[in-house]
Design a protein around this motif. Structure first.
Motif, mmCIF file in Angstrom:
data_model
loop_
_atom_site.group_PDB
_atom_site.id
_atom_site.type_symbol
_atom_site.label_atom_id
_atom_site.label_comp_id
_atom_site.label_asym_id
_atom_site.label_seq_id
_atom_site.Cartn_x
_atom_site.Cartn_y
_atom_site.Cartn_z
ATOM 1 N N LYS A 265 0.722 -1.122 0.247
ATOM 2 C CA LYS A 265 0.090 -0.074 -0.059
ATOM 3 C C LYS A 265 0.764 1.275 -0.021
ATOM 4 N N GLY A 266 2.084 1.040 -0.271
ATOM 5 C CA GLY A 266 3.043 2.303 -0.239
ATOM 6 C C GLY A 266 3.340 2.566 1.177
ATOM 7 N N GLY A 267 3.450 1.869 2.154
ATOM 8 C CA GLY A 267 4.064 1.631 3.384
ATOM 9 C C GLY A 267 3.171 2.259 4.675
ATOM 10 N N ASN B 75 -1.617 4.403 6.915
ATOM 11 C CA ASN B 75 -0.992 4.171 5.430
ATOM 12 C C ASN B 75 -1.454 5.348 4.995
ATOM 13 N N PRO B 76 -0.639 6.365 4.481
ATOM 14 C CA PRO B 76 -0.687 7.595 4.217
ATOM 15 C C PRO B 76 -0.921 7.636 2.618
ATOM 16 N N VAL B 77 -0.500 6.708 1.756
ATOM 17 C CA VAL B 77 -0.400 6.880 0.259
ATOM 18 C C VAL B 77 -1.885 6.357 -0.111
ATOM 19 N N SER B 78 -2.193 7.219 -1.266
ATOM 20 C CA SER B 78 -3.782 6.819 -1.771
ATOM 21 C C SER B 78 -3.594 5.460 -2.660
ATOM 22 N N GLU B 79 -4.870 4.723 -2.804
ATOM 23 C CA GLU B 79 -4.876 3.442 -3.411
ATOM 24 C C GLU B 79 -4.405 3.668 -4.729
ATOM 25 N N VAL B 80 -4.458 4.653 -5.530
ATOM 26 C CA VAL B 80 -3.782 4.900 -6.569
ATOM 27 C C VAL B 80 -2.459 4.330 -6.806
ATOM 28 N N PHE B 81 -1.675 4.327 -5.898
ATOM 29 C CA PHE B 81 -0.427 3.623 -5.834
ATOM 30 C C PHE B 81 -0.489 2.105 -5.820
ATOM 31 N N GLU B 82 -1.245 1.432 -5.275
ATOM 32 C CA GLU B 82 -1.425 0.191 -5.113
ATOM 33 C C GLU B 82 -2.092 -0.415 -6.402
ATOM 34 N N LEU B 83 -3.076 0.372 -6.956
ATOM 35 C CA LEU B 83 -3.656 0.212 -8.273
ATOM 36 C C LEU B 83 -2.573 -0.094 -9.407
ATOM 37 N N ALA C 243 4.466 6.759 -8.431
ATOM 38 C CA ALA C 243 5.428 7.585 -7.557
ATOM 39 C C ALA C 243 4.675 8.752 -7.186
ATOM 40 N N ASP C 244 3.847 9.416 -8.125
ATOM 41 C CA ASP C 244 2.894 10.725 -7.414
ATOM 42 C C ASP C 244 2.273 10.332 -6.376
ATOM 43 N N ALA C 245 1.660 9.422 -6.463
ATOM 44 C CA ALA C 245 0.581 8.950 -5.008
ATOM 45 C C ALA C 245 1.645 8.730 -3.845
ATOM 46 N N GLN C 246 2.710 8.133 -3.985
ATOM 47 C CA GLN C 246 3.641 8.007 -2.908
ATOM 48 C C GLN C 246 4.230 9.274 -2.494
ATOM 49 N N ILE C 247 4.732 10.083 -3.244
ATOM 50 C CA ILE C 247 5.382 11.407 -2.859
ATOM 51 C C ILE C 247 4.223 12.306 -1.974
ATOM 52 N N GLY D 113 1.498 11.398 -0.756
ATOM 53 C CA GLY D 113 1.082 10.766 0.872
ATOM 54 C C GLY D 113 2.138 10.851 1.842
ATOM 55 N N VAL D 114 3.277 10.659 1.259
ATOM 56 C CA VAL D 114 4.421 10.593 2.503
ATOM 57 C C VAL D 114 4.502 11.920 2.869
ATOM 58 N N GLN D 115 4.914 12.912 2.034
ATOM 59 C CA GLN D 115 5.169 14.178 2.399
ATOM 60 C C GLN D 115 4.046 14.947 3.110
ATOM 61 N N ALA D 116 2.783 14.498 2.919
ATOM 62 C CA ALA D 116 1.645 15.036 3.804
ATOM 63 C C ALA D 116 1.758 14.566 5.393
ATOM 64 N N ILE D 117 1.956 13.216 5.224
ATOM 65 C CA ILE D 117 2.093 12.582 6.733
ATOM 66 C C ILE D 117 3.138 13.390 7.678
ATOM 67 N N MET D 118 4.199 13.529 6.919
ATOM 68 C CA MET D 118 5.532 13.794 7.494
ATOM 69 C C MET D 118 5.372 15.461 7.886
ATOM 70 N N LYS D 119 4.473 16.306 7.035
ATOM 71 C CA LYS D 119 4.158 17.370 7.589
ATOM 72 C C LYS D 119 3.121 17.480 8.713
ATOM 73 N N LYS D 120 2.471 16.711 8.697
ATOM 74 C CA LYS D 120 1.461 16.500 9.789
ATOM 75 C C LYS D 120 2.017 16.301 10.906
ATOM 76 N N TRP D 121 3.144 15.260 11.083
ATOM 77 C CA TRP D 121 3.608 14.887 12.448
ATOM 78 C C TRP D 121 4.842 15.916 12.526
#
Length: 374
Positions: free
Chosen positions: A78-80, A94-102, A227-231, A233-241
């Protein structure tokens, strides 16, 4: 009541009487029971290391409770899965949208077909443009069933049925149109390969590579969306935390990324995470932890390893205050004996002393044999 000393003395007397009538082998067995002073001395020395390891394990176990802030990343389909450990609390997402997994799911179709048919390949490297890149020994091991059976047909047809169902549902998946087109072309090509192979009851490396090569462009399109979806999602959760922890805590953040060995170098999550961390500490605080498979308790494994790293950071300076190079080895991934071993083997390594030719010698039989053939 017989005391322990009396019992031992009686037993010794009985043993002595028995010994008089015993065969020579029995006498030898009795002789081996005598305490070996060398073994006793060595065991006493080894007990020192056992004591050290016990103390070390206690410190590591206690330290785990105080590790903060830490982010643990479990690489998954699921991207992590990201877990924040902060002041005794845990939060997982799991911060990455399902587009990554699809995108990855359809891109894995050629690998799914390969996994089904690979054991039935010929174990001889075919005459292909990239034949020199194929290790003959590896091929022999992978092609362990050979071409003498069609056992691949049934599982390949089953996988084809899965692909057909996905193909029929694409227009309802609500994904970008470019992905729909890419998915369609890839699935159609895969189903055609399966159909032709099953009908002819044959395939080979060339026919498979004709198929896989034809869909490479579609895979690249899917990779772009993944790659777009993972970047994002990960950047968003890092910014939130980062906001949650605050700048003072964030500058000391440790991040442990658990991955399989095959993705441990330039791991996608590590690449995205690195610029989000304190640049002054990221080289020592972003830790890639590869394994064969993800452990059953990834959080504990991550924290257990991190505790070892953190306590070694302090131990290195206190145990080796007179040798910074050795201290750095204890802090990092370098084994403490590595420099000494390289030196004795005469390895040409920057910063490593060179041993004499007499000490290095022909240390490796394989190297010696290769040199003789040259």
């Amino acid at each position: 009541m017989a005391t322990r000393r009396q019992f031992i003395g009686t037993a010794s007397a009985v043993g002595a009487v028995t010994l008089l009538a015993a065969p020579p082998s029995a006498a030898a067995d009795t002789a081996t029971a005598v305490v070996n002073p060398e073994r006793q001395a060595r065991d006493a020395i080894l007990a020192v290391n056992s004591g050290m390891r016990s103390n070390y394990a206690v410190l590591k176990s206690d330290l785990i409770k105080y590790l903060s802030p830490v982010i643990v990343v479990q690489n998954d389909a699921k991207g992590g899965k990201f877990t924040l450990i902060h002041n005794g609390t845990q939060e997982s997402v799991n911060p990455v949208s399902e587009v990554f997994e699809l995108a990855k799911s359809i891109s894995h179709v050629p690998l799914g077909i390969f996994s089904t048919v690979a054991p039935y390949l010929s174990d001889k490297v075919p005459n292909l443009p990239h034949a020199e890149r194929i290790d003959p020994h590896d091929l022999k091991m992978v092609a362990f069933k050979g071409t003498g059976t069609t056992g691949w047909i049934s599982p390949l047809q089953a996988f084809g049925a899965t692909l057909t169902t996905a193909r029929q549902q694409l227009d309802k998946a609500n994904v970008p149109q470019e992905m729909v087109v890419s998915f369609t072309k890839l699935l159609d090509a895969a189903l055609n390969f399966i159909d032709v192979s099953v009908k002819s009851k044959s395939f080979d490396m060339k026919s498979f590579e004709d198929f896989s090569g034809s869909v490479y462009g579609n895979i690249r399109t899917n990779m772009k969306y993944a790659a777009d979806a993972q970047i994002a999602g990960v950047q968003a959760i890092m910014k939130k935390w980062r906001t949650k922890i605050g700048e003072e805590g964030w500058k000391d953040l440790y991040t442990v990324v658990l991955s399989q060995w095959t993705t441990s170098v330039l791991n996608q999550n590590s690449i995205i995470i690195k610029p989000c961390m304190n640049p002054a500490k990221v080289d020592t605080h972003l830790i890639d932890l590869p394994a064969v498979e993800l452990p059953k308790d990834p959080i504990f494994v991550a924290l257990d390893n991190l505790a070892r790293i953190v306590q070694d950071n302090i131990a290195a300076e206190m145990v080796f205050p007179v040798d910074q190079e050795v201290a750095d080895a204890l802090k990092g991934k370098q084994d403490l004996l590595s420099d000494e071993i390289l030196d004795q083997l005469g390895a040409v390594t920057p910063g490593v002393r060179q041993s004499s030719a007499a000490s290095s010698g022909d240390v490796c039989p394989f190297q010696k044999a290769q040199a003789a053939q040259a």
